[in-house]
Write a protein that holds these residues in place. Sequence first.
Motif, PDB file in Angstrom:
ATOM      1  N   THR A  16      -0.468   3.869   6.837  1.00 57.65           N
ATOM      2  CA  THR A  16       0.448   4.982   7.128  1.00 57.65           C
ATOM      3  C   THR A  16       1.114   4.799   8.490  1.00 57.65           C
ATOM      4  O   THR A  16       2.336   4.974   8.622  1.00 57.65           O
ATOM      5  N   ASP A  39       0.159   9.123  -1.354  1.00 57.01           N
ATOM      6  CA  ASP A  39      -1.264   9.303  -1.023  1.00 57.01           C
ATOM      7  C   ASP A  39      -1.576  10.804  -0.960  1.00 57.01           C
ATOM      8  O   ASP A  39      -0.957  11.534  -0.178  1.00 57.01           O
ATOM      9  N   ASN A  43      -0.808  11.896   4.631  1.00 54.94           N
ATOM     10  CA  ASN A  43      -0.717  11.574   6.061  1.00 54.94           C
ATOM     11  C   ASN A  43       0.706  11.191   6.479  1.00 54.94           C
ATOM     12  O   ASN A  43       1.146  11.534   7.577  1.00 54.94           O
ATOM     13  N   ASP A 124       4.107   4.460   1.116  1.00 53.83           N
ATOM     14  CA  ASP A 124       2.763   4.517   1.702  1.00 53.83           C
ATOM     15  C   ASP A 124       1.772   4.754   0.574  1.00 53.83           C
ATOM     16  O   ASP A 124       1.834   5.775  -0.109  1.00 53.83           O
TER      17      ASP A 124
END
Length: 263
Positions: A16, A39, A43, A124
Amino acid sequence: MVSIAFAHHKGGTGKTTSCISISGYLALRGKKVLVIDLDPQANATSALGIDRNSMGESMYDVMIGDVKIDDAILETGVENIHLAPATLDLVGAESYLYKINNRISILKRGIESIRKYYDYILIDTPPGPGLFIINGVVASDYIIVTLDPSVFALEGIESLNTIFDDINESSGVKINPWLAILTRCNKGSLFARIRGKKDPVEGIRKGMKGFFDSVYTVPYGVEVYEAQLKGMPISHYKPKCKVGVAYKKIAEEVIKSCKNRKI
Ligand SMILES: Nc1ncnc2c1ncn2[C@@H]1O[C@H](COP(=O)(O)OP(=O)(O)OP(=O)(O)O)[C@@H](O)[C@H]1O
Ligand SMILES: [Mg+2]
């Protein structure tokens, strides 16, 4: 448009941080960037200053086929960076994906219609060998692998390659691990160096060379934590700190490689 996934099945290797930091330097160079947060920890969403608890459509709705990705994309506080955000709900999408055909290429098909709007799509992915990392790498032209400089880093690369080979065998999709980033690298202490001890990271770096076109190192820096707390990329928080300078160099390599059509 080039799509790049940040991947490693191990948690906490700097996926990230690398995704957001590179997106920031690409944006400063005037490139139009979309960050896709795949994700459930969300994050990347928080790191771009977006509250994951108060949003409308997210990658959950996209992955279960309820909305097109266009409907989930948000502007962020950073010029030139858009975000397809995640929420914790995304966890629930994985069990849905296991029940459907073409489960590994949902994202690849999802981004087809928006490719023309962006110079770069950065994805990500979460840790673990699940369907999100697979969707992320299948949707990507290139993969950036992030590693912590531990003695297990090389072993991690071997298991990651096994995952990529499995995807290739089961789907025919060619996976291109292109660039590796060793994150949070501290140089050996001054005294160790005076005593002539070799920098342990150098050995890991050399071991990586056979697997990737380039291997970069990023130092440890408290500014990473501060930038994430402020919800902005390091490029926009402290662009000249050591970590920032290291990520800027990597972003330059991304731009150069794309221009030379190397990637
Ligand atoms: N260069 C750095 N200097 C200091 N701290 C860092 C650096 N890079 C990453 N970190 C910190 O290390 C932790 C893990 O980084 P990050 O969240 O980017 O890893 P990740 O691979 O995305 O993790 P996950 O697998 O859980 O998604 C974070 O707390 C982050 O702030
Ligand atoms: Mg992460």
